[in-house]
Design a protein around this motif. Structure first.
Motif, PDB file in Angstrom:
ATOM      1  N   VAL A  71       0.842  -1.192   0.000  1.00  0.00           N
ATOM      2  CA  VAL A  71       0.000   0.000   0.000  1.00  0.00           C
ATOM      3  C   VAL A  71       0.879   1.245   0.000  1.00  0.00           C
ATOM      4  O   VAL A  71       1.835   1.339   0.784  1.00  0.00           O
ATOM      5  N   ILE A  72       0.540   2.200  -0.871  1.00  0.00           N
ATOM      6  CA  ILE A  72       1.122   3.537  -0.815  1.00  0.00           C
ATOM      7  C   ILE A  72      -0.015   4.498  -0.498  1.00  0.00           C
ATOM      8  O   ILE A  72      -1.018   4.554  -1.221  1.00  0.00           O
ATOM      9  N   ILE A  73       0.130   5.242   0.587  1.00  0.00           N
ATOM     10  CA  ILE A  73      -0.860   6.254   0.969  1.00  0.00           C
ATOM     11  C   ILE A  73      -0.250   7.626   0.704  1.00  0.00           C
ATOM     12  O   ILE A  73       0.872   7.899   1.129  1.00  0.00           O
ATOM     13  N   GLU A  74      -0.992   8.492   0.010  1.00  0.00           N
ATOM     14  CA  GLU A  74      -0.526   9.868  -0.179  1.00  0.00           C
ATOM     15  C   GLU A  74      -1.636  10.833   0.191  1.00  0.00           C
ATOM     16  O   GLU A  74      -2.764  10.728  -0.300  1.00  0.00           O
ATOM     17  N   THR A  75      -1.310  11.787   1.068  1.00  0.00           N
ATOM     18  CA  THR A  75      -2.245  12.860   1.379  1.00  0.00           C
ATOM     19  C   THR A  75      -1.883  14.053   0.505  1.00  0.00           C
ATOM     20  O   THR A  75      -0.718  14.437   0.403  1.00  0.00           O
ATOM     21  N   GLY A  76      -2.893  14.644  -0.119  1.00  0.00           N
ATOM     22  CA  GLY A  76      -2.670  15.722  -1.071  1.00  0.00           C
ATOM     23  C   GLY A  76      -2.584  15.163  -2.479  1.00  0.00           C
ATOM     24  O   GLY A  76      -1.604  14.494  -2.829  1.00  0.00           O
ATOM     25  N   ILE A  77      -3.609  15.399  -3.276  1.00  0.00           N
ATOM     26  CA  ILE A  77      -3.681  14.810  -4.607  1.00  0.00           C
ATOM     27  C   ILE A  77      -3.331  15.795  -5.706  1.00  0.00           C
ATOM     28  O   ILE A  77      -2.737  15.428  -6.723  1.00  0.00           O
ATOM     29  N   ALA A  78      -3.686  17.084  -5.509  1.00  0.00           N
ATOM     30  CA  ALA A  78      -3.461  18.118  -6.526  1.00  0.00           C
ATOM     31  C   ALA A  78      -4.026  17.658  -7.866  1.00  0.00           C
ATOM     32  O   ALA A  78      -5.190  17.287  -7.955  1.00  0.00           O
ATOM     33  N   ARG A  79      -3.192  17.619  -8.906  1.00  0.00           N
ATOM     34  CA  ARG A  79      -3.680  17.274 -10.248  1.00  0.00           C
ATOM     35  C   ARG A  79      -3.532  15.782 -10.576  1.00  0.00           C
ATOM     36  O   ARG A  79      -3.815  15.367 -11.699  1.00  0.00           O
ATOM     37  N   ASP A 103      -7.556  13.701  -0.202  1.00  0.00           N
ATOM     38  CA  ASP A 103      -7.526  15.164  -0.318  1.00  0.00           C
ATOM     39  C   ASP A 103      -8.832  15.724   0.218  1.00  0.00           C
ATOM     40  O   ASP A 103      -9.898  15.116   0.047  1.00  0.00           O
ATOM     41  N   ILE A 104      -8.744  16.881   0.832  1.00  0.00           N
ATOM     42  CA  ILE A 104      -9.937  17.503   1.385  1.00  0.00           C
ATOM     43  C   ILE A 104     -10.867  17.996   0.296  1.00  0.00           C
ATOM     44  O   ILE A 104     -12.068  18.157   0.499  1.00  0.00           O
ATOM     45  N   ASP A 105     -10.308  18.231  -0.914  1.00  0.00           N
ATOM     46  CA  ASP A 105     -11.107  18.723  -2.040  1.00  0.00           C
ATOM     47  C   ASP A 105     -10.571  18.109  -3.331  1.00  0.00           C
ATOM     48  O   ASP A 105      -9.586  18.594  -3.893  1.00  0.00           O
ATOM     49  N   ILE A 106     -11.199  17.038  -3.783  1.00  0.00           N
ATOM     50  CA  ILE A 106     -10.815  16.435  -5.056  1.00  0.00           C
ATOM     51  C   ILE A 106     -11.691  17.048  -6.136  1.00  0.00           C
ATOM     52  O   ILE A 106     -12.881  16.730  -6.237  1.00  0.00           O
ATOM     53  N   ARG A 107     -11.117  17.934  -6.905  1.00  0.00           N
ATOM     54  CA  ARG A 107     -11.910  18.643  -7.904  1.00  0.00           C
ATOM     55  C   ARG A 107     -12.349  17.677  -9.005  1.00  0.00           C
ATOM     56  O   ARG A 107     -11.590  16.775  -9.386  1.00  0.00           O
ATOM     57  N   PRO A 108     -13.575  17.868  -9.514  1.00  0.00           N
ATOM     58  CA  PRO A 108     -14.138  16.896 -10.467  1.00  0.00           C
ATOM     59  C   PRO A 108     -13.253  16.608 -11.671  1.00  0.00           C
ATOM     60  O   PRO A 108     -13.117  15.440 -12.073  1.00  0.00           O
ATOM     61  N   PRO A 118      -5.281   4.951 -17.666  1.00  0.00           N
ATOM     62  CA  PRO A 118      -5.059   3.498 -17.783  1.00  0.00           C
ATOM     63  C   PRO A 118      -4.492   2.829 -16.534  1.00  0.00           C
ATOM     64  O   PRO A 118      -4.640   1.621 -16.356  1.00  0.00           O
ATOM     65  N   PHE A 119      -3.852   3.612 -15.654  1.00  0.00           N
ATOM     66  CA  PHE A 119      -3.256   3.034 -14.445  1.00  0.00           C
ATOM     67  C   PHE A 119      -4.052   3.389 -13.189  1.00  0.00           C
ATOM     68  O   PHE A 119      -3.472   3.604 -12.126  1.00  0.00           O
ATOM     69  N   SER A 120      -5.369   3.426 -13.318  1.00  0.00           N
ATOM     70  CA  SER A 120      -6.190   3.852 -12.180  1.00  0.00           C
ATOM     71  C   SER A 120      -6.898   2.716 -11.462  1.00  0.00           C
ATOM     72  O   SER A 120      -7.509   2.935 -10.411  1.00  0.00           O
ATOM     73  N   ASP A 121      -6.820   1.496 -11.974  1.00  0.00           N
ATOM     74  CA  ASP A 121      -7.645   0.432 -11.405  1.00  0.00           C
ATOM     75  C   ASP A 121      -7.176  -0.028 -10.029  1.00  0.00           C
ATOM     76  O   ASP A 121      -7.916  -0.734  -9.331  1.00  0.00           O
ATOM     77  N   ASN A 122      -5.958   0.374  -9.622  1.00  0.00           N
ATOM     78  CA  ASN A 122      -5.493   0.027  -8.279  1.00  0.00           C
ATOM     79  C   ASN A 122      -5.470   1.249  -7.357  1.00  0.00           C
ATOM     80  O   ASN A 122      -4.806   1.253  -6.327  1.00  0.00           O
ATOM     81  N   VAL A 123      -6.230   2.302  -7.746  1.00  0.00           N
ATOM     82  CA  VAL A 123      -6.260   3.563  -6.999  1.00  0.00           C
ATOM     83  C   VAL A 123      -7.574   3.696  -6.242  1.00  0.00           C
ATOM     84  O   VAL A 123      -8.657   3.446  -6.789  1.00  0.00           O
ATOM     85  N   PHE A 124      -7.470   4.112  -4.978  1.00  0.00           N
ATOM     86  CA  PHE A 124      -8.633   4.417  -4.157  1.00  0.00           C
ATOM     87  C   PHE A 124      -8.548   5.881  -3.742  1.00  0.00           C
ATOM     88  O   PHE A 124      -7.578   6.285  -3.089  1.00  0.00           O
ATOM     89  N   LEU A 125      -9.528   6.676  -4.120  1.00  0.00           N
ATOM     90  CA  LEU A 125      -9.546   8.096  -3.779  1.00  0.00           C
ATOM     91  C   LEU A 125     -10.500   8.331  -2.614  1.00  0.00           C
ATOM     92  O   LEU A 125     -11.642   7.851  -2.624  1.00  0.00           O
ATOM     93  N   ILE A 126     -10.027   9.079  -1.631  1.00  0.00           N
ATOM     94  CA  ILE A 126     -10.833   9.404  -0.459  1.00  0.00           C
ATOM     95  C   ILE A 126     -10.864  10.916  -0.309  1.00  0.00           C
ATOM     96  O   ILE A 126      -9.808  11.563  -0.196  1.00  0.00           O
ATOM     97  N   GLU A 127     -12.066  11.490  -0.303  1.00  0.00           N
ATOM     98  CA  GLU A 127     -12.199  12.941  -0.130  1.00  0.00           C
ATOM     99  C   GLU A 127     -12.569  13.239   1.317  1.00  0.00           C
ATOM    100  O   GLU A 127     -13.497  12.659   1.870  1.00  0.00           O
TER     101      GLU A 127
END
Length: 244
Positions: A71-79, A103-108, A118-127
């Protein structure tokens, strides 16, 4: 030259450049001067803006390859570039690793760009607030039974917020892995560089790291990384976990 001698020569080179005060001053001057041009905005990873120095990108790649975290956890997503960077490396490593981006605000438009990559299937986004009870509970649920965890903190850069992130995310980090605090360089730059932002010398990620390390003995600064890079946003911010 065989591999052993090559590695020895590299270590000696890093020691010598770390002791070169003129070279280190030049590197710091570059960091100061590039800010007016938003130099870090110039780079992408697989088409996604990744707002980092190339040196730190390489350091994280080396670290991820070495640790091979589940698992890699990153706080702060930006772009979203760093999220895709981590997820693509997880794919290359081939250990079915996941990435949690908070991220506190994941812009749409940023969410769409990440989720349609293409490399998003193992990504979990939490707002949400990275330090909130609700977000931490969700992180626990996503991690589930996975064993090896690496954490990168890159959200709000005030002392109070970073210290709280260090307190709540450090328990996730496993022995021999890393807790990376980005933008500790704030402490080493003039306050006027940050405009209306609240962070500055004494109220920065580095000041939070210093307090955290006084209270938590599971981590130590891996100075070899910044000594190798010279140009980095995270001096004193590459923390290695040395105990369970």
């Amino acid at each position: 030259m065989d591999r052993g001698n090559f590695e020895l020569e590299k270590r000696e080179n890093v020691k010598r450049q770390a002791a070169d005060t003129n070279l280190k001053r030049t590197a710091h001057d570059f960091i100061l001067q590039q800010a007016q041009y938003n130099y870090t905005y110039n780079f992408t990873w697989l088409g996604m803006p990744i707002i980092q120095f190339p040196q730190d990108i390489i350091a994280l790649q080396e670290m991820i390859w070495s640790v091979k975290p589940d698992v890699i956890i990153e706080t702060g997503i930006a772009r979203g570039g760093s999220i895709i960077f981590h997820s693509s490396l997880q794919k290359l490593i081939g250990n079915d690793g996941i990435v949690i981006g908070i991220d506190i605000d994941i812009r749409p438009h940023n969410r769409d760009a990440i989720e349609n990559h293409p490399f998003s299937d193992n990504v979990f986004l939490i707002e949400g607030d990275s330090t909130s009870v609700e977000v931490i509970k969700e992180v626990h649920e996503v991690i589930s039974e996975r064993k090896s965890v690496l954490v990168i903190l890159d959200s709000n850069h005030t002392h109070e917020h970073v210290l709280r992130e260090l307190e709540v995310y450090s328990p996730f980090v496993t022995k021999e892995s890393y807790l990376v605090v980005l933008d500790t360089i704030v402490e080493d730059m003039p306050d006027h560089f940050f405009g209306n932002r609240p962070w500055k010398k004494g109220n920065s990620p580095k000041s939070a790291v210093r307090q955290f390390l006084q209270e938590n003995k599971r981590f130590t600064v891996d100075a070899s990384i910044e000594n190798k890079l010279l140009i980095t946003v995270a001096p004193g911010g590459y923390l290695k976990c040395i105990s369970d």
